[in-house]
Enzyme design. Structure first.
Site, PDB file in Angstrom:
ATOM      1  N   ARG A 107     -15.033   2.636  19.470  1.00  0.00           N
ATOM      2  CA  ARG A 107     -14.055   3.487  18.787  1.00  0.00           C
ATOM      3  C   ARG A 107     -13.012   2.679  18.033  1.00  0.00           C
ATOM      4  O   ARG A 107     -12.629   3.040  16.913  1.00  0.00           O
ATOM      5  CB  ARG A 107     -13.388   4.413  19.813  1.00  0.00           C
ATOM      6  N   LYS A 142       4.113   3.318   0.962  1.00  0.00           N
ATOM      7  CA  LYS A 142       3.819   4.533   1.733  1.00  0.00           C
ATOM      8  C   LYS A 142       2.527   4.323   2.513  1.00  0.00           C
ATOM      9  O   LYS A 142       1.469   4.848   2.183  1.00  0.00           O
ATOM     10  CB  LYS A 142       3.722   5.737   0.802  1.00  0.00           C
ATOM     11  N   LYS A 174      15.950   0.994  -7.586  1.00  0.00           N
ATOM     12  CA  LYS A 174      15.659   2.413  -7.783  1.00  0.00           C
ATOM     13  C   LYS A 174      16.945   3.174  -8.087  1.00  0.00           C
ATOM     14  O   LYS A 174      18.033   2.594  -8.158  1.00  0.00           O
ATOM     15  CB  LYS A 174      14.931   2.961  -6.566  1.00  0.00           C
TER      16      LYS A 174
END
Length: 289
Positions: A107, A142, A174
């Site tokens: 897994r 992100k 930004k």
């Protein structure tokens, strides 16, 4: 093999740490009690990892490390390389060795492979849509917490490019930085005074008037053209005139990415290739024959 692995593989130390942490999470306090209860300690197994849907492969190094962490004697033979195009039924890797550790690692190996192949696949879809232009699809910050270095590697596997890896490898000014600094000029002045000569500066603009101020200042290496339509982007590229790289960002979708690329921008950043990429369906089964 139908592809070359992307430039810059994964740091083996980062791989080992991530795999060990993930295995510890899965094995818990008592280990794999299902396998211990049903599989004799002397049993061996031959297993095959195969694709169940089309996509792009990424994460082989992590998958191999998952098996090796539980038993170094497990043989992991990759049939493909990261970056390979997948079709349903295509064999990705063959595993052979002691059955108990091989089944216990299954897994963890598939989780890494499926997640990273999903990111590579999402990236490839966008990259293919703009292949007729000079633009490149690039990722953002992100990303899944703790998996950034691996997801950014997967972006490269899908034919995309990496934006900054964190807050420390480039300056990206930004709108909030500009608002607190007081002006575009003040923010650029502060950035130029702070950094060394190897660090690049990018600044975000929302309008052509802001772009003109950035151009007049001359202190940016890249300009981020945020949420602009194709006509505005085309005008922005013309005004930039090659003096800095032009990056488009904001609400980029499969329906709009080609039109954005055709405006002449150099880069298109797409957050959804990491934060919204579905896991690619891969399976591990006992080999037949």
């Amino acid at each position: 093999m139908n592809a070359r692995p992307p430039l810059g593989g994964l740091d083996p130390i980062a791989v080992r740490r991530a795999v060990e942490a993930t295995l510890a999470e899965d094995l818990g306090r008592a280990g794999d009690i299902t396998t211990a209860a049903t599989i004799p300690a002397s049993a061996t197994a031959r297993l095959v990892i195969a694709a169940r849907q089309p996509g792009r492969l990424a994460g082989l190094q992590l998958a191999q490390a998952a098996f090796a962490a539980l038993d170094p004697s497990i043989a992991f033979a990759a049939e493909l390389v990261d970056g390979a195009a997948l079709s349903p039924g295509m064999v990705i890797a063959r595993i052979e060795g002691p059955a108990r550790p091989a089944l216990s690692a299954e897994r963890t190996a598939l989780n890494f492979l499926g997640r990273l192949s999903g990111v590579a696949t999402a990236t490839a879809v966008y990259a293919d849509l703009i292949a007729h232009t000079k633009a490149k699809i690039c990722c953002t910050r992100k990303t899944t917490p703790g998996l950034r270095v691996f997801e950014k590697y997967a972006v490269r596997c899908g034919g995309g490019a990496n934006h900054r890896f964190g807050l420390d490898d480039a300056i990206l000014i930004k709108d909030n930085h500009i608002a607190v600094a007081g002006s575009i000029e003040a923010a650029l002045d502060g950035a130029k005074a702070y950094i060394g000569h190897l660090v690049k500066i990018e600044i975000e603009v929302d309008t052509l008037d802001q772009l003109d101020r950035v151009i007049a200042h001359g202190g940016a290496d890249v300009v981020l053209l945020d949420n602009m339509g194709p006509d505005t982007l085309r005008e922005a590229v013309a005004r930039i005139g090659g003096r800095m790289a032009a990056e488009a960002s904001g609400n980029v979708s499969l329906e709009t990415v080609a039109a954005i690329a055709e405006t002449g921008v150099d880069l298109i950043s797409v957050g959804r290739i990491t934060h919204s990429a579905p896991t690619l369906d891969l399976g591990l089964d006992v080999a037949v024959g």
